[in-house]
Design an enzyme around this catalytic site. Structure first.
Site, PDB file in Angstrom:
ATOM      1  NE  ARG A  89      -3.381   2.805   0.772  1.00 40.47           N
ATOM      2  CZ  ARG A  89      -4.184   3.350  -0.138  1.00 40.47           C
ATOM      3  NH1 ARG A  89      -4.450   2.723  -1.261  1.00 40.47           N
ATOM      4  NH2 ARG A  89      -4.714   4.520   0.073  1.00 40.47           N
TER       5      ARG A  89
ATOM      6  CG  HIS B 173      -1.832   5.719   3.285  1.00 39.23           C
ATOM      7  ND1 HIS B 173      -3.068   5.185   3.025  1.00 39.23           N
ATOM      8  CD2 HIS B 173      -2.036   6.732   4.173  1.00 39.23           C
ATOM      9  CE1 HIS B 173      -3.991   5.840   3.721  1.00 39.23           C
ATOM     10  NE2 HIS B 173      -3.389   6.779   4.417  1.00 39.23           N
TER      11      HIS B 173
ATOM     12  CB  CYS C 138      -4.831  12.243   5.009  1.00 42.24           C
ATOM     13  SG  CYS C 138      -6.445  13.053   5.089  1.00 42.24           S
TER      14      CYS C 138
ATOM     15  CB  CYS D   7     -11.004  11.807   3.123  1.00 42.81           C
ATOM     16  SG  CYS D   7      -9.872  11.848   4.516  1.00 42.81           S
TER      17      CYS D   7
ATOM     18  CB  CYS E 129      -6.919   8.998   4.444  1.00 46.70           C
ATOM     19  SG  CYS E 129      -7.066  10.095   3.021  1.00 46.70           S
TER      20      CYS E 129
ATOM     21  CD  GLU F  67      -2.214  16.799   4.663  1.00 48.70           C
ATOM     22  OE1 GLU F  67      -1.658  15.793   5.120  1.00 48.70           O
ATOM     23  OE2 GLU F  67      -3.406  17.079   4.876  1.00 48.70           O
ATOM     24  N   GLY F  68      -2.511  16.690   0.795  1.00 52.27           N
ATOM     25  CA  GLY F  68      -3.280  17.391  -0.243  1.00 52.27           C
ATOM     26  C   GLY F  68      -2.889  16.989  -1.650  1.00 52.27           C
TER      27      GLY F  68
ATOM     28  CG  ASP G  55      -2.500  13.204  -8.102  1.00 51.00           C
ATOM     29  OD1 ASP G  55      -1.596  13.478  -7.286  1.00 51.00           O
ATOM     30  OD2 ASP G  55      -2.996  12.072  -8.218  1.00 51.00           O
TER      31      ASP G  55
ATOM     32  NE  ARG H 111      -1.779  11.382  -5.131  1.00 53.71           N
ATOM     33  CZ  ARG H 111      -2.713  10.439  -5.046  1.00 53.71           C
ATOM     34  NH1 ARG H 111      -2.835   9.743  -3.948  1.00 53.71           N
ATOM     35  NH2 ARG H 111      -3.510  10.211  -6.054  1.00 53.71           N
TER      36      ARG H 111
HETATM   37 ZN   LIG Z   1      -7.791  11.999   3.732  1.00 48.94          ZN
END
Ligand SMILES: [Zn+2]
Length: 169
Positions: A45, A47, A50, A61, A63, A88-89, A122, A124
């Site tokens: 995973r 991750h 958050c 959400c 998360c 984050e975000g 996005d 990320r």
């Molecule tokens: Zn979240």
């Protein structure tokens, strides 16, 4: 990726081993159970942080639930890894998240809400996850995700993904 420190941690879902990595700019965490070195089809995973879910118990959400399910699936298998990235975000930062909320509450999906607030849909970057998987000698992974973008990005960074599994118990 420099390995900074490691420790065992008891959780609601068994004892995991935490390894803290640093890439010169950001910290990232490998959190795993079982013998993953040289492992194939290792449950994985990826991750992202958050604050609302993990610090403030937000119910807006998924998360927190996703992390709990990932840990339970890994515990059931006796082997697997969570890679935690500080983004984050969706990589835009917590400020962007707060600014996106009015748009989200007006009915926009999260990605569009970021864009409406003036940020990237996005932002990320999953390259750190790929580096960690390589540093730990994991040969191939089964990704715990419904997000094809993560699969594509990790594949582009040279990770062998043998399959995906959705986050359901
Ligand atoms: Zn979240």
């Amino acid at each position: 990726m420099i390995k900074m420190a490691e420790v065992d941690l008891k959780t609601k879902y068994g004892t995991f081993h935490e390894v803290l990595f640093y890439d010169g700019q950001k910290e990232a965490i490998a959190f795993y159970m079982g013998d993953i070195s040289e492992g194939e089809d290792v449950l994985c995973r990826v991750h992202s942080s958050c604050i609302h879910a993990h610090i403030f118990n937000s119910v807006e959400c998924e998360c927190r639930e996703e992390m709990a399910i990932a840990q339970q699936l890994i515990q059931k298998e006796g082997c697997g890894i969570v890679i935690w990235l500080e983004q984050e975000g969706k990589g835009n930062g917590h400020y962007a998240l707060l600014k996106s909320i009015p748009f989200k509450r007006a009915g926009m999906p999260q990605a569009e809400a970021y864009e409406a607030a003036g940020f990237q849909k996005d932002a990320r970057d999953f390259s750190a996850a790929a580096k960690i998987l390589k540093a730990l000698n994991i040969k191939s992974i089964t990704m715990l995700t419904n997000n094809q973008k993560k699969v594509n990005t990790l594949t582009q960074h040279g990770i062998t993904i043998s399959g995906t599994k959705s986050l359901e118990l």
